[in-house]
Enzyme design. Sequence first.
Site, short mmCIF file in Angstrom:
data_model
loop_
_atom_site.label_atom_id
_atom_site.label_comp_id
_atom_site.label_asym_id
_atom_site.label_seq_id
_atom_site.Cartn_x
_atom_site.Cartn_y
_atom_site.Cartn_z
N HIS A 155 43.50 65.65 37.66
CA HIS A 155 44.06 65.07 38.92
C HIS A 155 43.15 64.10 39.62
CE1 HIS A 155 47.37 67.95 38.71
NE2 HIS A 155 46.60 68.69 38.41
N SER A 276 28.98 38.07 42.17
CA SER A 276 29.95 37.36 42.84
C SER A 276 29.45 36.04 43.50
CB SER A 276 30.02 38.44 44.10
OG SER A 276 31.00 37.58 45.05
N LYS A 282 26.45 41.97 44.62
CA LYS A 282 27.62 42.77 43.74
C LYS A 282 27.07 42.60 42.54
CE LYS A 282 31.58 43.15 44.37
NZ LYS A 282 32.71 43.41 44.97
N GLU A 289 36.98 45.60 33.16
CA GLU A 289 38.29 45.10 33.83
C GLU A 289 38.94 44.37 32.99
OE1 GLU A 289 37.22 43.63 37.63
OE2 GLU A 289 36.20 45.62 38.31
#
Length: 458
Positions: A155, A276, A282, A289
């Site tokens: 979980h 970024s 970043k 992804e």
Amino acid sequence: MKLWGGRFTKETNQLVHNFNASISYDQKFYKQDILGSIAHVTMLEKQGILTPEEKDAIVNGLQGILTDLENGTLEITAEHEDIHSFVEANLIERIGDPGKKLHTGRSRNDQVALDMKLYTRDEIVAINDLMKELMVVIHRVMAENIDTFMPGFTHLQKAQPVTLAHHFGAYFEMFRRDRSRLRDIYDRMNYCPLGAGALAGTTYPLDREYTASLLKFDGPTFNSMDSVSDRDYLIELLSALSTIMMHMSRFCEEIILWNSNEYRFVEIDDSYSTGSSIMPQKKNPDIAELVRGKTGRVYGALISLLTTMKGIPLAYNKDMQEDKELTFDAIDTVKGCLALFTGMIDTMKFNKDIMEDSAKHGFTNATDAADYLVNHGVPFRDAHGIIGQLVLLCIDKGIPLDELPLEEYKKISPVFEEDIYEAISMKTCVEKRNTIGAPGQEAMKQVIAANARYLEES
Ligand code: ARG
């Protein structure tokens, strides 16, 4: 040039030609088309259907086309309907009349079925190899990390301590099954459709066994109608590719979490990260992804083909031409993802101290603390309640179970003694789990050795 102009009195509408044509994508299997044709004419000559001279002229012509395509001196052009028409037209241009005999005893229906099988068969091998490279990297990480503790989750809540080797080992198993699925598909599909003709075989005395063996199939297919309209193997392949993507996507999801500022279990290498345009601080896990994102289009290919096939009467129908773009896209997507994913894992840094610290601070040893009581005669349900109370106390004090003084333990149950600390240390928690498949070092060593043998043999 058209292969079928004879019965027509009008030119094809240009939009119809464009809509119908597949050459923009089926040129991908020009090589398989030519090799299939060479096998076909070799068989025709053996059967006395072509003379040796005709066969030699055709084979030389086809080889010339292959060479010229490979070295870039011959260009595939869009006025042809498909790659089969292109090769045949070019052959006739090169060698004249004998070229017109290439298509004897053959239809584009069995030809395209063959080409697609030959192409996907090669790609299955390539994907299988890429998967092996990934598994070699996973295996290395496993071998180096049998004592790198980390929390195991259920979980997405810290559950019990495991090791990095054990966590990676889970993916090793997934990819092992994926490879075995590819093997199964290969074995099941490896029968040659050539000779099925348009749908009902041919009247020529073809030797289908011979063509099948020339092309390294296990034999010819057994029903000519099925041969030209079977796309099961592509559906199976797309299903297997979807599962590979699903596994990689889950792995990516974990890496994205682990690479976040909140977890910091891993750091993706600069060479596999992106920045970024606005936020200078970043460093983004774009590769992970994208692999996760591209999973959708591979699933899409599977659903598309299942849907395309569901209402098609026997035998060949043009709908089936739709199998190509989506299968090619799925194959290329999986290959690209596998290569990049492997590189990302191979160069990733593991913050072992942070992982271990995280395992210490989530009460991942609570089950072992309960087991301690059980080993001292307390029924498990009571033990569960006692440890629950201790966990609550620790949450209140902001400390792990390991740091709670013995007096506090004893206040809740007199059964506790000094050896509780040893019993709930991370090392003990993991080490005691030594049945095969569990994270304990001895069990992991056996699995890692077995995995090494698997990699050597497969
Ligand atoms: N381009 C076609 C395909 O991919 C080749 C087979 C054409 N056969 C036909 N009967 N029109 O399916």
